[in-house]
Structure formats: structure tokens, C-alpha cells
Design a protein around this motif. Sequence first.
Motif, PDB file in Angstrom:
ATOM      1  N   TYR A  38      33.489  31.849  41.530  1.00 20.16           N
ATOM      2  CA  TYR A  38      33.743  33.262  41.253  1.00 20.16           C
ATOM      3  C   TYR A  38      35.227  33.446  40.928  1.00 20.16           C
ATOM      4  O   TYR A  38      36.090  33.176  41.765  1.00 20.16           O
ATOM      5  CB  TYR A  38      33.371  34.124  42.458  1.00 20.16           C
ATOM      6  N   ASP A  39      35.524  33.933  39.728  1.00 17.28           N
ATOM      7  CA  ASP A  39      36.913  34.167  39.332  1.00 17.28           C
ATOM      8  C   ASP A  39      37.257  35.647  39.494  1.00 17.28           C
ATOM      9  O   ASP A  39      36.459  36.439  40.021  1.00 17.28           O
ATOM     10  CB  ASP A  39      37.164  33.690  37.905  1.00 17.28           C
ATOM     11  N   ALA A  45      33.837  42.789  39.061  1.00 13.10           N
ATOM     12  CA  ALA A  45      32.482  43.324  38.886  1.00 13.10           C
ATOM     13  C   ALA A  45      31.846  43.634  40.239  1.00 13.10           C
ATOM     14  O   ALA A  45      31.175  44.662  40.405  1.00 13.10           O
ATOM     15  CB  ALA A  45      31.633  42.324  38.108  1.00 13.10           C
ATOM     16  N   LEU A  46      32.072  42.764  41.232  1.00 16.44           N
ATOM     17  CA  LEU A  46      31.496  42.963  42.568  1.00 16.44           C
ATOM     18  C   LEU A  46      32.101  44.181  43.264  1.00 16.44           C
ATOM     19  O   LEU A  46      31.435  44.843  44.060  1.00 16.44           O
ATOM     20  CB  LEU A  46      31.709  41.712  43.424  1.00 16.44           C
ATOM     21  N   LEU A  47      33.365  44.482  42.958  1.00 20.35           N
ATOM     22  CA  LEU A  47      34.013  45.655  43.551  1.00 20.35           C
ATOM     23  C   LEU A  47      33.297  46.947  43.180  1.00 20.35           C
ATOM     24  O   LEU A  47      33.317  47.917  43.936  1.00 20.35           O
ATOM     25  CB  LEU A  47      35.470  45.746  43.089  1.00 20.35           C
ATOM     26  N   LYS A  56      22.440  40.449  45.459  1.00 17.04           N
ATOM     27  CA  LYS A  56      21.640  39.982  44.320  1.00 17.04           C
ATOM     28  C   LYS A  56      22.421  38.970  43.481  1.00 17.04           C
ATOM     29  O   LYS A  56      21.843  37.986  42.996  1.00 17.04           O
ATOM     30  CB  LYS A  56      21.215  41.180  43.468  1.00 17.04           C
ATOM     31  N   LYS A  57      23.709  39.197  43.305  1.00 14.43           N
ATOM     32  CA  LYS A  57      24.535  38.267  42.541  1.00 14.43           C
ATOM     33  C   LYS A  57      24.596  36.905  43.234  1.00 14.43           C
ATOM     34  O   LYS A  57      24.368  35.861  42.601  1.00 14.43           O
ATOM     35  CB  LYS A  57      25.946  38.848  42.389  1.00 14.43           C
ATOM     36  N   VAL A  58      24.873  36.885  44.528  1.00 17.40           N
ATOM     37  CA  VAL A  58      24.989  35.620  45.257  1.00 17.40           C
ATOM     38  C   VAL A  58      23.648  34.884  45.274  1.00 17.40           C
ATOM     39  O   VAL A  58      23.573  33.677  45.006  1.00 17.40           O
ATOM     40  CB  VAL A  58      25.494  35.855  46.690  1.00 17.40           C
ATOM     41  N   ILE A 258      43.909  45.569  51.187  1.00 19.91           N
ATOM     42  CA  ILE A 258      44.489  44.397  50.524  1.00 19.91           C
ATOM     43  C   ILE A 258      44.392  44.609  49.019  1.00 19.91           C
ATOM     44  O   ILE A 258      43.679  45.489  48.542  1.00 19.91           O
ATOM     45  CB  ILE A 258      43.772  43.075  50.902  1.00 19.91           C
ATOM     46  N   GLU A 259      45.104  43.777  48.274  1.00 17.72           N
ATOM     47  CA  GLU A 259      44.996  43.765  46.816  1.00 17.72           C
ATOM     48  C   GLU A 259      44.068  42.633  46.400  1.00 17.72           C
ATOM     49  O   GLU A 259      43.972  41.610  47.089  1.00 17.72           O
ATOM     50  CB  GLU A 259      46.377  43.552  46.177  1.00 17.72           C
ATOM     51  N   LEU A 260      43.375  42.810  45.285  1.00 16.59           N
ATOM     52  CA  LEU A 260      42.503  41.751  44.786  1.00 16.59           C
ATOM     53  C   LEU A 260      43.316  40.485  44.556  1.00 16.59           C
ATOM     54  O   LEU A 260      44.346  40.512  43.890  1.00 16.59           O
ATOM     55  CB  LEU A 260      41.838  42.190  43.476  1.00 16.59           C
ATOM     56  N   GLY A 261      42.880  39.386  45.120  1.00 20.50           N
ATOM     57  CA  GLY A 261      43.596  38.116  45.034  1.00 20.50           C
ATOM     58  C   GLY A 261      44.336  37.750  46.301  1.00 20.50           C
ATOM     59  O   GLY A 261      44.684  36.588  46.511  1.00 20.50           O
TER      60      GLY A 261
END
Length: 502
Positions: A38-39, A45-47, A56-58, A258-261
Motif C-alpha cells: 500500500y503506497d 483512498a482509504l482515508l 473490503k480493500k484488505v 498525525i499527518e499521512l506518512g
Amino acid sequence: MLYNSTQNAKEVVSAAQAIAQGISKDGGLFVPQEFPKYDENTFKALLKTDYKGRAKKVFSDFLSDFTEEEINDCVEKAYTAQKFGGENPAPISYCNLDGTTLNILELWHGPTCAFKDMALQILPHLLTKSLKKKYDGKTAVILVATSGDTGKAALEGFKDVDHTKIVVFYPVDGVSPMQKHQMNTQEGSNVRVCAIRGNFDDAQTGVKKIFTTPSVAEKLAENNMLFSSANSINWGRLLPQIVYYISAYCDLVNDGKIELGDKINVVVPTGNFGNILASYYASLMGLPINKFICASNSNNVLTDFIKTGVYDKNRNFYTTISPSMDILVSSNLERLLYKLSGDNDEVTRGWMNALKSEGKYEVSDNVKAVINDRFYGGFCDDKNTEATIHELFEQDKYLCDTHTAVAINVYKQYVEETGDKTPSVIASTASPYKFSKAVLEAVEPNTALPETEFDMVEELHKISGVEVPAPLASLKNKVVRFSDVTEVNAMEDYVLGALGIE
């Protein structure tokens, strides 16, 4: 995606086969041959989606032999607002203790008030679809060894499910009164519950032995049955646990914590190692985790292993106020060691055989180095567990159970020892009302205890003001159906008798 056994890499099966079978014929555990990556775009997209969308994605990435419609059906039926009290079955509570923010991932809002519901509400749907793919017409016999929470969650998940029967074993003196009452009042035409004279490790060893005894498997086959498992040795139990770590990370980002990443730490009260392993698997997929903090109670075999690389179950066994962690053989550690050894089935098999024959093994220096770098192990005895419950309630009016308190205490130890202030997700694994006696004594040390478990629940509610979950409140008037007790060496006969097989 295909799966192979940790003890025989040549045994390659589909996801449906792994879920239906539960455990490899050689006693090894099924593991994915690869992990999806997952990048940043995946997480963006998950957010934008909810828990069901993330699940469903996992699932779609790991269950390649399931159709999109099948996965949607499983997820939609499992994670309903009716079952979990809201659209997010795993919300985060933000608390403060001694000036440190605690991000507590509450995994206990399901029908049995324990984190096992997160997996065991969906496993029956995954299993029935797997059976149709691989063993159409056969009945799956679900064998479960439990230290308290898995048993009830499995019973509730599988009750009256077509083409399944479930038999649960628990240590007679190794679960809380509420856990015992939950299991022994279970409804359903296809369920059986039995206590054993021994501890959880005895129950787990007994179940594994039954699984791998050819003569028993032959008797089941003659009756159009086959064994499967609802313990976390079953891939269908472990996979759903990956979801809530990924979802929690998304919630932290969406809540502005938190921030993404950004990296996070994960803190897990650990017994059989499945819950914390799921977070490690999530990290292999790309979830940015800095440290895996493994919290044990006085049965601190994992703490010693993480520090020394030596796993030694030859030690005293303690019955504690956090009974779901009263375990000396952590089955899912096998999956971690398989991965860290470079997917080496021969090496993994050697360690597991040494554990069986000598009760101990020592991993290689390379594996020790990785574990020491990525994991932190600590433990907390009953006295400090009670103190943590008391302090958190006094400071922030947050009521936690005994297992969550162990995790919080070990997290405090970690911060004090390392100074690491990385935002951390703490897995909260059960409602405090499942362990009302211990929690009540912690919150009000000098109070006179009521006589019964349900009176303790009412007293704890009166003192704390925290709502009693409806599934526990309704137990008071339920009729006890089971009171079976057997010896460890008679578990096989009990199973066959419960199935009506001579």
C-alpha cells in the motif's frame, strides 16, 4: 494469492483452502506467500472511506479466490451498526495519563464485548463460503481452545450457522466468572462447551493434537465432516485483525492527530501473539509503524524472548486478573519466525520441534537482531495492573479492563525507558465489565465487594457512571446450559461424543 505452511513450504493452498482447513496437516500454520503493498495513494483512498470500505480493500487483496460480491456480502453482514453499536466498530478514545496522550483503540464494541468479535463476526461468513468452494456438502467441526474471550466470540459467531458444529474448551479455573457465564449460557443447536482441568496451554495443545491425529480425521471423514479452527491459528481469524490497524491509522490522520506518512507505535496486550502479529503484517503492507510494543502479564515468556532470543516455556504458570493473557505457548509467534527466517520452513520446523520436545528454543542472531530492532517487550503484574486502572480513572475518568491496563502500563515503561514520544495506538481488548471484580477493586480499593458477579457489575456502574454493554447486562437472566468438565487426555473422546461419533 496463495498460502503455504510454516513447516512445509511445499504445501501450497488457496485462501479458501487455508480458511476451511484451519491448520496444515503437518501442524504448521498457513501464511501468505506475499503481501500487497500500500503506497501513499492507497492510503489517500482509504482515508475517504469507512471501516467497511477499508475491510473490503484488505480482504480483496488477500482473498483472490473470492469474488467482489462474496467479500461485500461477508463484510456487510459482519460489521453492522446493530452488532457494534455504531458505524465504526473500532473507534479510538483519546485519553491522558500523567501528561501523556493515550490513543486507545477500542476493539470491544461487538456482541461479546471483546476484540475477538472483530474477527469472529466475519469468520463464519468466510468459512461457509470457503466450504462451498472446497468441501461442498461437508460439515465443518470448529475446535476452539480459549483463555476466555475467543470461546464466547466463536460460539456467538457460529451459533446455528449451517454446516458447522463448534466445540469450545476452556481452563476450568482460568477465565473470569463473566467469561465463564457467557460461554455456559450460550444458545445454539450446534454448540458445545467444556472446561478442562488444566490451563490454556493444555487446552491449546489438546486441540492441536486432535487436529493432527489421522484416526480422528478419518472418523470425521466417514461422517462427512472435517475439522477447522476459530483460534487465531486460522488465517481467517488473523486477516480481519490487520484491518483495524490500517483503519485506526486512517482515523488518526482524519482526526488531525498525525499527518499521512507519520510513523506510529502499536501497543498490544499479548497472549497468543495473533493481535500484535496482525499489526506487523500491516507494516509489511506499508503501514508506517516504528515499534511494536508487546505487553505481557506475569506470564512474561514473550518479554524474555524479545530481550534474549530464547523462548522458554519451562517456568511457573500464573493465574492473573488478566486471564486472556495467561499463556506460555504463543502459537502465532511461529508465523513471525517463519517470516524473519526468510520463509525457511526447515528452520521454523526445527524451532517448533524443540519447543515440543524440550520446551524451549533459541533463534539465530539475525532473527534476534530484527526482533530487538522492531519489538519492545515488557510486563506488568497484578498490583501494577490495578494501579494503572485506578490512576487512569482518577485522572481522566476512563475505565479500562485489566488487559488494556497491562498495555498502558508497559507503554509507560517504554516511554520512560526510551523517551520515544511517537504517537501510539494502544489496543483495548475487552470491556471492563468482563472483569468487574478486578476493575472494581482497582477503582475503589477499600470498597466491600458485592457477593455476585452481576452485583459487582452494578456497583462498578454506580461508581464509574460508565454504561454497561447491553450484551453483558442481558446475561443475568440467561439459563446455564453447560457445565461439562473433562481431563486433558479425554478431550478427544469428548469431541467425538459431542459429534455423536463412536
